[in-house]
Design a protein around this motif. Structure first.
Motif, PDB file in Angstrom:
ATOM      1  N   GLN A 289       0.959  -1.217  -0.149  1.00 22.97           N
ATOM      2  CA  GLN A 289       0.013  -0.076   0.108  1.00 22.97           C
ATOM      3  C   GLN A 289       0.888   1.155   0.097  1.00 22.97           C
ATOM      4  N   LYS A 292       2.134   1.867  -3.375  1.00 19.47           N
ATOM      5  CA  LYS A 292       1.299   2.302  -4.359  1.00 19.47           C
ATOM      6  C   LYS A 292       0.922   3.677  -4.142  1.00 19.47           C
ATOM      7  N   GLU A 297       5.647  -0.069  -7.429  1.00 20.79           N
ATOM      8  CA  GLU A 297       5.120  -1.528  -7.556  1.00 20.79           C
ATOM      9  C   GLU A 297       5.747  -2.495  -7.173  1.00 20.79           C
TER      10      GLU A 297
END
Length: 368
Positions: A289, A292, A297
């Motif tokens: 998370q 992100k 990634e």
């Protein structure tokens, strides 16, 4: 399989009552006197007395002591008591599909015909753990399997049980300073295996992201990563370690959002890191998370490894598996039950068993 001590004492006193060595109306020796006579703990004597009371052979009253009230017992009662399965308390912090469910499942399977299981959950609360230990002992369980809430705080109740050789087996925590039985994996060696997997894939600078080490398991995994660096003649410094995540700790005021911000700041300040070692699957999800939110990634920008893994997909609707260490939870459950039953027979037994583990390659590591 020999009888537990308390049942042997129960049988001995019962035989003396039935044979009128202790006559109806006689007052039995005090628990402390019996404890000294049989060279066992007060807990063991209490459990033997409880069985005699169940047979309606004795009466126990404060200030009056233990009085023989009958010397007659039916054969079916004797048979029932002699064949009674040991009762095992199982205290766990929590269980889910990541860790705990398979331990519980196999413990219940393995216990069929061998023991009765009473389960309690602490949610990682050390004070509740102490209360549940006291509750199970008061219920007269024969032994306890415990996943401790903390390795730093050891409750006086746990210390008391250990000092009295009460049958106790710890799981997932070694607590080397405590003379007690335990079952888990070698976390340091497993962490070394994960780290060397990253080295083999070309990663030279690895970041460590973990929760605050309030349990020995986390510190052992950090130590394993460091040991792998030393063994392979690679440098590592404190700037590569983030070990103060707290949102998963019970009663913590920190939120997942707080920890994600910590991870983001760590990644921004950690130049040249290409891979991340996380001590737990839940932290791996927090790292995903955080990346992100930084428009990065897993695998493309950072490789990532962890311990344990859910059987269900938590990353969108696509199948995705982190490269991770699997603990053989079925074997942990089996070994824990076998060990507690042996500990009941041999109260002075001290044995620390390791269960198997293995590495599963997922889609989270890029070769560079």
């Amino acid at each position: 399989m020999s009888l537990p001590l308390y049942k042997s004492i129960y049988n001995d006193i019962k035989e003396k009552i039935v044979n009128n060595i202790y006559k109806v109306g006689d007052k039995l020796p005090s628990d402390s006197e019996l404890s000294e006579h049989y060279n066992v703990s007060a807990i063991t004597i209490k459990k033997a007395m409880d069985l005699l009371k169940e047979d309606s052979l004795i009466s126990r009253k404060p200030r009056k002591g233990t009085i023989v009230i009958s010397n007659e017992i039916q054969n079916h009662q004797i048979q029932a008591n002699n064949s009674k399965l040991p009762v095992i308390g199982f205290i766990i912090t929590n269980f889910d599909d990541i860790f705990g469910t398979d331990i519980l499942r196999n413990l219940l399977i393995q216990s069929q015909g061998r023991a009765q299981i009473i389960m309690k959950i602490t949610l990682g609360d050390s004070e509740l753990e102490a209360e549940l230990l006291d509750e199970l002992v008061s219920l007269g369980v024969d032994g306890i399997i415990l996943l401790p809430a903390s390795s730093e705080f050891i409750s006086p109740k746990l210390l008391e049980l250990v000092s009295k050789n009460f049958p106790l087996v710890l799981i997932d925590r070694q607590m080397d300073k405590l003379p007690t039985c335990s079952v888990g994996i070698n976390n340091s060696q497993a962490a070394q295996l994960l780290t060397e997997y990253l080295f083999d894939n070309g990663h030279e600078k690895i970041g460590i992201v973990t929760a605050t080490p309030q349990v020995s398991t986390i510190q052992e995994r950090i130590d394993g990563v460091i040991a792998a660096h030393i063994k392979n003649h690679k440098t590592i410094n404190q700037n590569q370690i983030l070990s103060n995540l707290e949102s998963m700790i019970p009663n913590s005021k920190s939120t997942k959002e707080d920890d994600i911000e910590k991870i983001k700041a760590f990644l921004k300040s950690s130049n040249n890191i290409t891979a991340i070692f996380t001590g737990e699957f839940t932290i791996a999800v927090l790292v995903v998370q955080a990346l992100k939110e930084l428009n990065q990634e897993i695998k493309k920008d950072f490789s990532l490894v962890c311990f344990d893994h859910t059987k269900y997909n938590m990353l969108n609707n696509q199948e995705f598996t982190f490269t991770h260490i699997v603990q053989d939870q079925y074997e942990i459950g089996k070994k824990a039950l076998d060990l507690i039953l042996r500990k009941i027979e041999q109260p002075t037994l001290i044995e620390k068993n390791n269960a198997p583990y293995y590495l599963v390659e997922g889609q989270s590591v890029k070769k560079i």
